[in-house]
Design a protein around this motif. Structure first.
Motif, PDB file in Angstrom:
ATOM      1  N   GLY A   1      51.799 -13.240  51.210  1.00  0.00           N
ATOM      2  CA  GLY A   1      51.678 -12.419  50.017  1.00  0.00           C
ATOM      3  C   GLY A   1      50.804 -11.206  50.245  1.00  0.00           C
ATOM      4  N   HIS A   2      50.976 -10.218  49.357  1.00  0.00           N
ATOM      5  CA  HIS A   2      50.200  -8.975  49.447  1.00  0.00           C
ATOM      6  C   HIS A   2      49.075  -9.035  48.410  1.00  0.00           C
ATOM      7  CE1 HIS A   2      53.210  -7.090  52.082  1.00  0.00           C
ATOM      8  NE2 HIS A   2      54.114  -7.693  51.316  1.00  0.00           N
ATOM      9  N   HIS A   3      47.930  -9.526  48.814  1.00  0.00           N
ATOM     10  CA  HIS A   3      46.797  -9.657  47.906  1.00  0.00           C
ATOM     11  C   HIS A   3      45.501  -9.376  48.666  1.00  0.00           C
ATOM     12  CE1 HIS A   3      49.618 -11.518  45.144  1.00  0.00           C
ATOM     13  NE2 HIS A   3      49.863 -12.501  46.017  1.00  0.00           N
TER      14      HIS A   3
ATOM     15  N   VAL B   1      46.606   0.197  47.402  1.00  0.00           N
ATOM     16  CA  VAL B   1      47.655  -0.241  46.474  1.00  0.00           C
ATOM     17  C   VAL B   1      48.920   0.596  46.674  1.00  0.00           C
ATOM     18  CG1 VAL B   1      46.081  -1.149  44.704  1.00  0.00           C
ATOM     19  CG2 VAL B   1      46.756   1.263  44.648  1.00  0.00           C
ATOM     20  N   ARG B   2      50.049  -0.034  46.343  1.00  0.00           N
ATOM     21  CA  ARG B   2      51.342   0.657  46.443  1.00  0.00           C
ATOM     22  C   ARG B   2      52.268   0.100  45.359  1.00  0.00           C
ATOM     23  NH1 ARG B   2      55.975  -0.625  49.494  1.00  0.00           N
ATOM     24  NH2 ARG B   2      54.779  -2.265  50.548  1.00  0.00           N
ATOM     25  N   TYR B   3      53.001   0.986  44.720  1.00  0.00           N
ATOM     26  CA  TYR B   3      53.900   0.569  43.643  1.00  0.00           C
ATOM     27  C   TYR B   3      55.301   0.363  44.203  1.00  0.00           C
ATOM     28  CZ  TYR B   3      56.333   0.389  39.194  1.00  0.00           C
ATOM     29  OH  TYR B   3      57.112  -0.019  38.134  1.00  0.00           O
ATOM     30  N   THR B   4      55.921  -0.785  43.858  1.00  0.00           N
ATOM     31  CA  THR B   4      57.287  -1.116  44.284  1.00  0.00           C
ATOM     32  C   THR B   4      58.146  -1.388  43.050  1.00  0.00           C
ATOM     33  OG1 THR B   4      56.755  -3.486  44.489  1.00  0.00           O
ATOM     34  CG2 THR B   4      56.431  -2.099  46.441  1.00  0.00           C
ATOM     35  N   GLU B   5      59.461  -1.150  43.191  1.00  0.00           N
ATOM     36  CA  GLU B   5      60.370  -1.362  42.072  1.00  0.00           C
ATOM     37  C   GLU B   5      60.555  -2.852  41.767  1.00  0.00           C
ATOM     38  OE1 GLU B   5      61.572   0.848  40.129  1.00  0.00           O
ATOM     39  OE2 GLU B   5      60.881   2.620  41.244  1.00  0.00           O
TER      40      GLU B   5
ATOM     41  N   GLY C   1      56.344  -4.385  41.419  1.00  0.00           N
ATOM     42  CA  GLY C   1      55.310  -3.593  40.758  1.00  0.00           C
ATOM     43  C   GLY C   1      54.218  -3.218  41.744  1.00  0.00           C
ATOM     44  N   TRP C   2      52.978  -3.261  41.277  1.00  0.00           N
ATOM     45  CA  TRP C   2      51.853  -2.893  42.135  1.00  0.00           C
ATOM     46  C   TRP C   2      51.555  -4.033  43.096  1.00  0.00           C
ATOM     47  CZ3 TRP C   2      50.142   1.905  42.422  1.00  0.00           C
ATOM     48  CH2 TRP C   2      50.308   2.756  41.336  1.00  0.00           C
ATOM     49  N   ILE C   3      51.458  -3.717  44.375  1.00  0.00           N
ATOM     50  CA  ILE C   3      51.083  -4.696  45.386  1.00  0.00           C
ATOM     51  C   ILE C   3      49.934  -4.129  46.201  1.00  0.00           C
ATOM     52  CG2 ILE C   3      53.396  -5.693  45.526  1.00  0.00           C
ATOM     53  CD1 ILE C   3      53.779  -4.108  48.135  1.00  0.00           C
ATOM     54  N   SER C   4      49.199  -5.034  46.832  1.00  0.00           N
ATOM     55  CA  SER C   4      48.042  -4.624  47.623  1.00  0.00           C
ATOM     56  C   SER C   4      48.450  -4.328  49.053  1.00  0.00           C
ATOM     57  CB  SER C   4      46.976  -5.721  47.600  1.00  0.00           C
ATOM     58  OG  SER C   4      45.897  -5.391  48.444  1.00  0.00           O
ATOM     59  N   GLU C   5      47.917  -3.247  49.587  1.00  0.00           N
ATOM     60  CA  GLU C   5      48.155  -2.873  50.976  1.00  0.00           C
ATOM     61  C   GLU C   5      47.095  -3.453  51.907  1.00  0.00           C
ATOM     62  OE1 GLU C   5      50.607  -0.548  52.578  1.00  0.00           O
ATOM     63  OE2 GLU C   5      51.610  -1.440  50.851  1.00  0.00           O
ATOM     64  N   ALA C   6      46.024  -3.992  51.344  1.00  0.00           N
ATOM     65  CA  ALA C   6      44.914  -4.496  52.159  1.00  0.00           C
ATOM     66  C   ALA C   6      44.740  -5.989  51.930  1.00  0.00           C
ATOM     67  CB  ALA C   6      43.626  -3.755  51.815  1.00  0.00           C
ATOM     68  N   ASP C   7      44.425  -6.692  53.017  1.00  0.00           N
ATOM     69  CA  ASP C   7      44.072  -8.109  52.930  1.00  0.00           C
ATOM     70  C   ASP C   7      42.560  -8.302  52.885  1.00  0.00           C
ATOM     71  OD1 ASP C   7      46.830  -9.394  53.361  1.00  0.00           O
ATOM     72  OD2 ASP C   7      46.674  -8.055  55.085  1.00  0.00           O
TER      73      ASP C   7
ATOM     74  N   ASN D   1      38.897   2.872  38.062  1.00  0.00           N
ATOM     75  CA  ASN D   1      39.783   4.033  38.126  1.00  0.00           C
ATOM     76  C   ASN D   1      41.090   3.828  38.886  1.00  0.00           C
ATOM     77  OD1 ASN D   1      37.765   5.606  36.794  1.00  0.00           O
ATOM     78  ND2 ASN D   1      36.716   5.880  38.749  1.00  0.00           N
ATOM     79  N   THR D   2      41.219   2.775  39.672  1.00  0.00           N
ATOM     80  CA  THR D   2      42.410   2.596  40.499  1.00  0.00           C
ATOM     81  C   THR D   2      43.415   1.701  39.782  1.00  0.00           C
ATOM     82  OG1 THR D   2      41.109   2.848  42.527  1.00  0.00           O
ATOM     83  CG2 THR D   2      43.283   1.826  42.732  1.00  0.00           C
ATOM     84  N   GLU D   3      44.559   2.261  39.466  1.00  0.00           N
ATOM     85  CA  GLU D   3      45.615   1.498  38.794  1.00  0.00           C
ATOM     86  C   GLU D   3      46.267   0.519  39.768  1.00  0.00           C
ATOM     87  OE1 GLU D   3      49.704   2.284  36.151  1.00  0.00           O
ATOM     88  OE2 GLU D   3      48.648   3.933  37.170  1.00  0.00           O
ATOM     89  N   GLY D   4      46.461  -0.714  39.309  1.00  0.00           N
ATOM     90  CA  GLY D   4      47.090  -1.736  40.142  1.00  0.00           C
ATOM     91  C   GLY D   4      46.136  -2.467  41.057  1.00  0.00           C
ATOM     92  N   PHE D   5      44.867  -2.078  41.080  1.00  0.00           N
ATOM     93  CA  PHE D   5      43.875  -2.741  41.936  1.00  0.00           C
ATOM     94  C   PHE D   5      43.406  -4.019  41.244  1.00  0.00           C
ATOM     95  CE2 PHE D   5      39.382  -3.215  43.356  1.00  0.00           C
ATOM     96  CZ  PHE D   5      39.645  -3.477  44.697  1.00  0.00           C
ATOM     97  N   THR D   6      43.630  -5.149  41.852  1.00  0.00           N
ATOM     98  CA  THR D   6      43.273  -6.433  41.259  1.00  0.00           C
ATOM     99  C   THR D   6      42.622  -7.333  42.303  1.00  0.00           C
ATOM    100  OG1 THR D   6      44.120  -8.426  40.167  1.00  0.00           O
ATOM    101  CG2 THR D   6      45.588  -7.321  41.721  1.00  0.00           C
ATOM    102  N   LEU D   7      41.716  -8.155  41.846  1.00  0.00           N
ATOM    103  CA  LEU D   7      40.993  -9.095  42.714  1.00  0.00           C
ATOM    104  C   LEU D   7      41.158 -10.533  42.228  1.00  0.00           C
ATOM    105  CD1 LEU D   7      37.667  -7.060  43.138  1.00  0.00           C
ATOM    106  CD2 LEU D   7      39.566  -7.207  44.756  1.00  0.00           C
ATOM    107  N   LYS D   8      42.239 -10.811  41.496  1.00  0.00           N
ATOM    108  CA  LYS D   8      42.418 -12.151  40.937  1.00  0.00           C
ATOM    109  C   LYS D   8      42.736 -13.183  42.023  1.00  0.00           C
ATOM    110  CE  LYS D   8      47.281 -11.269  39.779  1.00  0.00           C
ATOM    111  NZ  LYS D   8      48.244 -11.174  38.654  1.00  0.00           N
ATOM    112  N   HIS D   9      43.170 -12.744  43.202  1.00  0.00           N
ATOM    113  CA  HIS D   9      43.447 -13.669  44.318  1.00  0.00           C
ATOM    114  C   HIS D   9      42.321 -13.665  45.351  1.00  0.00           C
ATOM    115  CE1 HIS D   9      47.564 -14.424  42.969  1.00  0.00           C
ATOM    116  NE2 HIS D   9      47.680 -13.112  42.757  1.00  0.00           N
ATOM    117  N   LEU D  10      41.167 -13.119  44.978  1.00  0.00           N
ATOM    118  CA  LEU D  10      40.056 -13.019  45.928  1.00  0.00           C
ATOM    119  C   LEU D  10      39.571 -14.414  46.325  1.00  0.00           C
ATOM    120  CD1 LEU D  10      38.260 -10.878  47.326  1.00  0.00           C
ATOM    121  CD2 LEU D  10      36.617 -11.186  45.462  1.00  0.00           C
ATOM    122  N   LYS D  11      39.519 -14.668  47.626  1.00  0.00           N
ATOM    123  CA  LYS D  11      39.140 -15.977  48.145  1.00  0.00           C
ATOM    124  C   LYS D  11      37.729 -15.978  48.731  1.00  0.00           C
ATOM    125  CE  LYS D  11      40.945 -19.688  51.115  1.00  0.00           C
ATOM    126  NZ  LYS D  11      41.119 -20.626  49.990  1.00  0.00           N
TER     127      LYS D  11
END
Length: 555
Positions: A212-214, A262-266, A269-275, A290-300
């Motif tokens: 996954g991209h998170h 972050v990168r937007y896909t059809e 939607g928004w996916i993370s480019e960084a692990d 300020n960054t749209e689509g930036f999420t840390l809900k899968h942060l381990k």
């Protein structure tokens, strides 16, 4: 004056009347004395004033039951004198001094001479019973080939010894089945002992098979130089693992960093480019807001390096924004907070596994409480038995390979002593610390004038921009510069290869500064030397700071 009667010009016949009159006067006096005794007996007076039992002197006052204005009885009759003497003599029980007082009066200044009561703090069990870490990297028995818990890909890249205690503990904790959460850890070990690898290796090994991209790991550091250094280490060990590492700091424009994470896909939607994200605290808050689509809900994993510095200077209240962001993201994903049940526990994402690292990590429970650690464990290089003594709670350590010394001299002799070390003793790869940028500049100019081209001395301080500092460090690494003169801006965390000597031209302000200064040498098991130049009036303060270290006495 009623008792005294003048017998001038009296006839003998009047003697009988005089005796009767004196008897009446004496009777009146006796009556007044008895009334005065009864009046004083009704008033409870304090005879002894005790300031502090067994320590302060007691002020003793004579009994107040006697008449205040006793007058000597004079007269012509001996019987009258004896009678008055018996009446005026106080009783023995009235002059007895009380042994114990019911009141205490504080005398100002007495506390300066008293021995204060020692208060023993009761630490939490995880702080008073840490896991021991060796400070001698040359005598470690474990080799890279013996590391069964390390992946073969990482073994091929690893070239030096690592922490034998921390890495397997982190890996084992993250192998527990869901919903068991791993124990958060705090690591307090000398600089150069491999703390960076202690969190890089387990994170890379655990995440290298992720799908996954998170964003799954985040490392927060106090300054840009440290963030860039840790980012290089992660990129090195992420080779051939498929993991992408992104550095977020003020050195790159915010817009460019947004395109990297972050990168937007059809379809998704928004996916993370960084692990893995390595960032400074202030820059992290900017991306959260300020960054749209930036999420840390899968942060381990959440790693805080140089935790004591971030703890003392929390930039933009980043920890609050991070916790709030993760909580809101989880609520949006699962809806409202569910009732406590096995299903709700199984579906709930565990909080990030927090790893705190520092050479001078605070062991104050009140300061550590703000991190919200879950059943934490402490790994410390300080001897375990030192934690049983309240005076040893805040002790720090230096590597066993480090030789520490000090020189006592006058202020005008300090430049000459430093020049003697550099020229007469042929010291090379030297870092010299001052307490001010102006002092560093003057000392650099002076050494270059004295050296006449034989010494290559460069200045390195916060007054220089980042590109200039990077160029100076590169020349020092390539032996184009022999001596670096700078401030404490480069004392914390920066890895400078092959630094043989550290000189504190100005004494450190506190023990933490000293630990980070001498930590620039004697790293990764190599032998190093640290010398502190002191004036006579600075000796006492420096020795007081040295008592806070779990090291041998300075020579």
């Amino acid at each position: 004056m009623d008792l005294f009667v003048i017998n001038r010009y009296r006839d003998p016949e009047e003697d009988v009347d005089l005796i009767n009159q004196e008897s009446k006067q004496l009777q009146k006096l006796k009556q007044k004395i008895e009334e005065r005794k009864r009046a004083h007996s009704n008033i409870k007076r304090q005879d002894v004033i005790s300031l502090r039992e067994d320590k302060a002197p007691s002020i003793v006052a004579v009994s107040k039951n006697q008449p205040e204005n006793d007058t000597e009885i004079e007269g012509t009759s001996n019987d009258l004198k004896d009678s008055k003497a018996r009446e005026t003599q106080p009783d023995t029980h009235q002059t007895t001094v009380k042994e114990k007082s019911t009141f205490e009066f504080k005398v100002l200044g007495t506390e300066n001479f008293e021995k204060k009561i020692k208060v023993h703090r009761v630490l939490p069990y995880w702080l008073s019973h840490p896991y021991s870490i060796s400070t001698n990297l040359q005598k470690l028995s474990c080799t890279v080939e013996d590391l069964d818990w390390l992946h073969d890909t990482l073994k091929g890249t690893l070239r030096s010894e690592v922490q034998e205690q921390v890495i397997p503990f982190v890996i084992k904790e993250n192998e527990q089945p869901h919903p068991f959460w791993p124990h958060d850890i705090c690591v307090s070990a000398p600089t150069g002992s491999g703390k960076t690898l202690a969190f890089v290796l387990p994170i890379v090994q655990i995440l290298m098979n992720s799908i996954g991209h998170h964003v799954r790991a985040m490392i927060v550091l106090p300054v840009q130089e440290l963030a860039a250094q840790v980012s290089k280490v992660f990129k090195k060990y992420c080779t051939n693992t498929g993991l992408k590492v992104v550095l977020l700091s003020a050195s790159t424009p915010l817009r460019k960093e947004q395109q990297q994470i972050v990168r937007y896909t059809e379809s998704a939607g928004w996916i993370s480019e960084a692990d893995i994200i390595v960032c400074t605290a202030g820059r992290l808050v900017e991306h959260i807001q300020n960054t749209e689509g930036f999420t840390l809900k899968h942060l381990k994993f959440l790693v805080i390096d140089e935790a004591d510095r971030i703890m003392d200077h929390i930039q933009n209240d980043w920890l609050y924004h991070l916790d709030r962001h993760i909580k809101l993201e989880n609520e949006l994903m699962t809806g409202k907070v569910a009732n406590l049940s096995w299903n709700s526990l199984s579906e709930q994402n565990p909080p990030p596994h927090k790893l705190l690292f520092s050479a001078t990590l605070s062991q104050d429970p009140e300061k550590l409480e703000q991190w919200g650690l879950f059943q934490p464990k402490l790994f410390s290089a300080a001897p375990t038995n030192d934690f049983e003594d309240e005076d040893s709670i805040r002790k720090f350590t230096t590597p066993d390979e480090l030789v520490e010394q000090y020189v006592q001299c006058n202020a005008e002799d300090k430049p000459l002593i430093l020049y003697h070390f550099l020229v007469e003793q042929n010291w090379d790869k030297v870092i010299c610390f001052t307490n001010a940028a102006q002092s560093a500049h003057r000392l650099t100019v002076l050494l270059n004038v004295w050296g006449k081209g034989n010494l290559k001395v460069a200045e390195l301080s916060a007054a220089l921009d980042r590109s200039t500092r990077d160029m100076v460090l590169k020349k020092f690494t390539q032996s184009e510069i022999n001596v670096l003169v700078g401030t404490d801006a480069l004392a914390r965390g920066i890895d400078i290869p092959d630094c043989y000597y550290v000189v504190s031209y100005d004494p450190p302000r506190n023990i933490k500064t000293y630990i980070h200064r001498v930590g620039r040498t004697g790293r990764a098991g190599r032998v190093g030397h640290a010398v502190t130049i002191l004036q006579h009036n600075q000796m006492h303060l420096f020795k007081e700071c040295a008592r806070a270290m779990c090291t041998r006495q300075l020579a």
